[in-house]
Design a protein around this motif. Sequence first.
Motif, PDB file in Angstrom:
ATOM      1  N   ASP A 163      32.693  42.798  45.158  1.00 58.49           N
ATOM      2  CA  ASP A 163      33.295  42.171  46.336  1.00 58.49           C
ATOM      3  C   ASP A 163      34.614  42.881  46.644  1.00 58.49           C
ATOM      4  O   ASP A 163      35.570  42.786  45.877  1.00 58.49           O
ATOM      5  CB  ASP A 163      33.534  40.693  46.059  1.00 58.49           C
ATOM      6  CG  ASP A 163      34.127  39.950  47.242  1.00 58.49           C
ATOM      7  OD1 ASP A 163      34.583  40.594  48.210  1.00 58.49           O
ATOM      8  OD2 ASP A 163      34.134  38.705  47.199  1.00 58.49           O
ATOM      9  N   PRO A 164      34.706  43.583  47.772  1.00 59.35           N
ATOM     10  CA  PRO A 164      35.935  44.325  48.076  1.00 59.35           C
ATOM     11  C   PRO A 164      37.166  43.431  48.262  1.00 59.35           C
ATOM     12  O   PRO A 164      38.295  43.918  48.190  1.00 59.35           O
ATOM     13  CB  PRO A 164      35.600  45.085  49.364  1.00 59.35           C
ATOM     14  CG  PRO A 164      34.377  44.459  49.905  1.00 59.35           C
ATOM     15  CD  PRO A 164      33.673  43.759  48.787  1.00 59.35           C
ATOM     16  N   ALA A 165      36.972  42.132  48.462  1.00 61.34           N
ATOM     17  CA  ALA A 165      38.106  41.218  48.618  1.00 61.34           C
ATOM     18  C   ALA A 165      38.694  40.797  47.269  1.00 61.34           C
ATOM     19  O   ALA A 165      39.780  40.229  47.216  1.00 61.34           O
ATOM     20  CB  ALA A 165      37.675  39.981  49.406  1.00 61.34           C
ATOM     21  N   GLU A 166      38.002  41.077  46.197  1.00 63.31           N
ATOM     22  CA  GLU A 166      38.466  40.706  44.858  1.00 63.31           C
ATOM     23  C   GLU A 166      39.389  41.787  44.290  1.00 63.31           C
ATOM     24  O   GLU A 166      39.143  42.977  44.506  1.00 63.31           O
ATOM     25  CB  GLU A 166      37.286  40.519  43.901  1.00 63.31           C
ATOM     26  CG  GLU A 166      36.497  39.258  44.125  1.00 63.31           C
ATOM     27  CD  GLU A 166      37.200  38.019  43.602  1.00 63.31           C
ATOM     28  OE1 GLU A 166      38.150  38.124  42.801  1.00 63.31           O
ATOM     29  OE2 GLU A 166      36.788  36.920  44.006  1.00 63.31           O
ATOM     30  N   PRO A 167      40.407  41.397  43.525  1.00 61.58           N
ATOM     31  CA  PRO A 167      41.307  42.394  42.919  1.00 61.58           C
ATOM     32  C   PRO A 167      40.767  42.938  41.596  1.00 61.58           C
ATOM     33  O   PRO A 167      41.527  43.303  40.704  1.00 61.58           O
ATOM     34  CB  PRO A 167      42.596  41.594  42.711  1.00 61.58           C
ATOM     35  CG  PRO A 167      42.123  40.205  42.451  1.00 61.58           C
ATOM     36  CD  PRO A 167      40.898  40.034  43.339  1.00 61.58           C
TER      37      PRO A 167
END
Length: 152
Positions: free
Chosen positions: A49-53
């Motif tokens: 998930d690109p929104a996760e760090p």
Amino acid sequence: MQPNTGLDIRPLTPADRSAWDPLWKAYLDFYDHVLAPDVTDLTWSRFIDPAEPMGALGAWSDGALTGICHHVLHRSTWAAGTYCYLEDLFTAPEARGTGVGRALIEATAVAAREAGAEKLYWQTHQDNASARALYDRVARHEGFLVYERPLT
């Protein structure tokens, strides 16, 4: 073993799940840890998930996944920017001593730097002599001890 110069280090993709699963299980077994399947599924979904760090890198050699490295970017009270915590690093037993671990650490450092992190850090068990031999060559031990208190 000889250093493996033919490694392909890259972020893991959804298509890599079946190659990642056995290494993840072996890593958990190494630390004698049982993890619920839904937590493993959640962890994997966070990696892609690109929104996760969070991120996951894989080391590929001759088409086989031979190592994995997971990291988390987070804020710090000691810096204006972020830090990168290298949370998990595992090399398949048959690939140990070939440079997989070092290559994954270096690739994680590059990813952290590109994300604007100011520091890369990790921990290992004090008895993990083979990992510590590598870590002593690529970083410095600051002398801190880690304490853990489960909250559930």
